[in-house]
Design a protein around this motif. Sequence first.
Motif, PDB file in Angstrom:
ATOM      1  N   GLY A  11     -50.377  15.526 162.731  1.00 27.98           N
ATOM      2  CA  GLY A  11     -50.537  14.800 161.480  1.00 27.98           C
ATOM      3  C   GLY A  11     -51.971  14.734 161.009  1.00 27.98           C
ATOM      4  O   GLY A  11     -52.825  15.554 161.377  1.00 27.98           O
ATOM      5  N   ALA A  23     -55.275  11.903 159.878  1.00 27.22           N
ATOM      6  CA  ALA A  23     -55.819  10.544 159.950  1.00 27.22           C
ATOM      7  C   ALA A  23     -57.058  10.425 159.079  1.00 27.22           C
ATOM      8  O   ALA A  23     -57.831  11.383 158.939  1.00 27.22           O
ATOM      9  N   SER A  29     -49.890  -1.179 162.446  1.00 29.84           N
ATOM     10  CA  SER A  29     -48.576  -0.561 162.648  1.00 29.84           C
ATOM     11  C   SER A  29     -48.801   0.849 163.182  1.00 29.84           C
ATOM     12  O   SER A  29     -49.927   1.242 163.486  1.00 29.84           O
ATOM     13  N   ARG A  30     -47.728   1.598 163.270  1.00 27.76           N
ATOM     14  CA  ARG A  30     -47.841   3.001 163.682  1.00 27.76           C
ATOM     15  C   ARG A  30     -48.718   3.786 162.715  1.00 27.76           C
ATOM     16  O   ARG A  30     -49.369   4.763 163.096  1.00 27.76           O
ATOM     17  N   HIS A  31     -48.760   3.357 161.488  1.00 30.90           N
ATOM     18  CA  HIS A  31     -49.501   4.082 160.454  1.00 30.90           C
ATOM     19  C   HIS A  31     -50.868   3.475 160.139  1.00 30.90           C
ATOM     20  O   HIS A  31     -51.680   4.124 159.484  1.00 30.90           O
ATOM     21  N   VAL A  32     -51.114   2.250 160.548  1.00 23.36           N
ATOM     22  CA  VAL A  32     -52.354   1.554 160.186  1.00 23.36           C
ATOM     23  C   VAL A  32     -53.006   0.971 161.433  1.00 23.36           C
ATOM     24  O   VAL A  32     -52.353   0.295 162.228  1.00 23.36           O
ATOM     25  N   VAL A  85     -55.875   5.102 159.026  1.00 24.25           N
ATOM     26  CA  VAL A  85     -54.455   5.329 158.761  1.00 24.25           C
ATOM     27  C   VAL A  85     -54.051   6.701 159.279  1.00 24.25           C
ATOM     28  O   VAL A  85     -54.888   7.603 159.418  1.00 24.25           O
ATOM     29  N   TRP A  86     -52.766   6.842 159.562  1.00 21.09           N
ATOM     30  CA  TRP A  86     -52.221   8.116 160.045  1.00 21.09           C
ATOM     31  C   TRP A  86     -50.885   8.365 159.376  1.00 21.09           C
ATOM     32  O   TRP A  86     -50.101   7.437 159.140  1.00 21.09           O
ATOM     33  N   ASP A  87     -50.623   9.639 159.067  1.00 16.50           N
ATOM     34  CA  ASP A  87     -49.287  10.050 158.621  1.00 16.50           C
ATOM     35  C   ASP A  87     -49.152  11.549 158.866  1.00 16.50           C
ATOM     36  O   ASP A  87     -50.094  12.208 159.325  1.00 16.50           O
ATOM     37  N   THR A  88     -47.994  12.074 158.549  1.00 20.05           N
ATOM     38  CA  THR A  88     -47.702  13.460 158.910  1.00 20.05           C
ATOM     39  C   THR A  88     -48.474  14.471 158.079  1.00 20.05           C
ATOM     40  O   THR A  88     -48.709  15.598 158.523  1.00 20.05           O
ATOM     41  N   ALA A 114     -51.156  10.379 154.206  1.00 24.09           N
ATOM     42  CA  ALA A 114     -52.196   9.524 154.788  1.00 24.09           C
ATOM     43  C   ALA A 114     -53.042   8.873 153.692  1.00 24.09           C
ATOM     44  O   ALA A 114     -53.412   7.691 153.795  1.00 24.09           O
ATOM     45  N   ARG A 127     -51.116   6.027 152.395  1.00 21.55           N
ATOM     46  CA  ARG A 127     -51.171   4.922 153.359  1.00 21.55           C
ATOM     47  C   ARG A 127     -52.484   4.149 153.198  1.00 21.55           C
ATOM     48  O   ARG A 127     -52.509   2.916 153.279  1.00 21.55           O
TER      49      ARG A 127
END
Length: 668
Positions: free
Chosen positions: A335, A337, A367-370, A395-398, A403, A406
């Motif tokens: 992903g 970040a 969270s998983r994303h933040v 932040v993280w996403d795919t 991202a 996010r």
Amino acid sequence: MFSKVLIANRGEIACRVIRTCRRLGIATVAVYSEADATAQHVRLADEAWPIGGSRPADSYLRGDVILDVAKKSGAQAIHPGYGFLSENADFADAVEAAGLVFIGPAAASMRKMGSKAGAKILMQEHKVPVVPGYTGEDQDPALLAREAERIGFPLMIKAAHGGGGKGMRIVRSSGEFAANLESCQREARNAFGRDRVLLERYVEKPRHIEFQVFGDRHGNIVHLNERECSAQRRYQKVLEEAPSPFVSTELRARMGEAAVAAARAIDYSNAGTVEFIVGQGGDFYFMEINTRLQVEHPVTELTLNLDLVELQLRVAAGEALPASLVRNKSVPADGHAIELRLYAEDPAQNFLPGSGKLTTLRLPEPSRHVRIDGGVVEGDVVSIFYDPMIAKLIVWDTTREAALQRMREALAATEIVGPKSNVEFLERLVRHPAVTGASIDTGYLDRHLDEFLPAAAEAPAHLLAAAACAVLLDQESAAPALAATGSDPYSPWASADGWRLGHPGKRVVALLHAGERLELAAHGSAGDYSLDWKGGHAQVRNARLDGGWLSAEIDGTVRRLRAAVDGGHVLLHDGNARHSFERAAAFAYSASKSGGGDRVVAPMPGRIVLTRVNAGDSVSEGQELAIMEAMKMELTLRAPRAGVIAAVQVQPGEFVEADAVLIRLEQN
């Protein structure tokens, strides 16, 4: 593994190290200055010891005192964090001599990188690409000027023993060289104690791409992919991300090999970062190796599912790097970040650092994303003595696009009241085409800063109405509790709906927006209001304030906005931008403007570096009068108008408080 570790640092990074140590079952020892007696890293550690006064030179830079605490507390190792003593080879040597472990590279490796000039020569010897320039020890100004002409303009002057963007100047013509050289040397001398500089060709519109490297004491050195840090203002990183949207698979392989070669050239162990400057055509050149953990390390952690602090601890304890890292020349990224830094600073005032109590500090839920890496909480004070960073948002996403979204959501959920902050600036940053299109270079922000600074604008009618609704609903929700403190909680006089005998209820809501006072007359209650103000009217139905959101039908259109309201402020966010209002007294208002045209005052507490004028001198508007140093920055103080200097009331080296009058002009 160690059983007890001392963290020779403060703030966000100290809290970060403590969290990993706690997860591994390692006891932690914090150290603190007088200004940090109640700081979060002090509260989080298993034990904390005082080490001196508030200024870094009196506390966090006192290696002998920190070593004494380590011995008395029974710590087996010292983690230096970043900044302060983290790249001080003498301190690393002293730690080892005391029988403790320095969680970082060997002092010999640091010394090879301690001089930018020496590092450049070393890299050339190991076939690592370097930018053409001058790295000699002869610092005669005339020689440096001749070398500048040889290299050609534009060129960069850099402090040979610097870091963090300090002691750097871009010079575009020979006529600018002497003044920039003097300024760079002075800043380097103040920041690092040495004024040696080097010169190098300036690559136009470059990208700043760095590689995380890691070595152990068993001869293994790996790289953990790249981070892009091209969004910068005055050489300070603003946005960092991994992986770089610019780097291809082929370029990553070549740069990764160069990064590992650079680390091998200095027999590197533990965490480090090899920084490259990259041209638009993919040509890249070695800049420096930061012999420590970097502020932006979380983006690497999130994309590789690693804890770099844990790796630091294990390597320092003598363990080898995991076989899974050693086997692979590169580790596939998972992903995307992005990291931003929340600062107490005022972008509208040239990013002047701020200080003061964080009256309100609301950050998005982790969270998983933040991820939130912070060193302060609501109610804490941002000190004048240290870097004014409040927290890092990661932040993280795919995908990169996901991202970025996010990050927009995370910023929208952020509220800071107290010292001014850069939140609104960051929100514009992550929406700007140069960022979303991944075309930004290291100088873009400085060239186009006005595109990122919001201009003062009149609040749209529906937002003004929404702000008034938030105030009215807040008043009504508080009314029952206030009424209960009186003798008759059921009295109509205790109601917040504006009811009065003999006429329909009317309340006045007074707000300040962009320095302008706005008064709205409100009739109605319980979410149904008729609002009138100078030049405007709005009809509101079914307004509700719940869980940080305001929903209301305003002139026939239902709107949903993030909303935060307290006794002094109203903050609204429409999904694209934030809108701040101050609450004011409904029937009392006075304002005065200070003349200020005859005085130059200190914008914040700091130390006077030099003064350039004397009493009796004639000056022009905007002329440089003095330079002061505050919160790790040099601030230039200029004449507010043309005139004659009446008095210079400070001396170089003097420490002054905020708003102190430094220089007076004769009255016209």
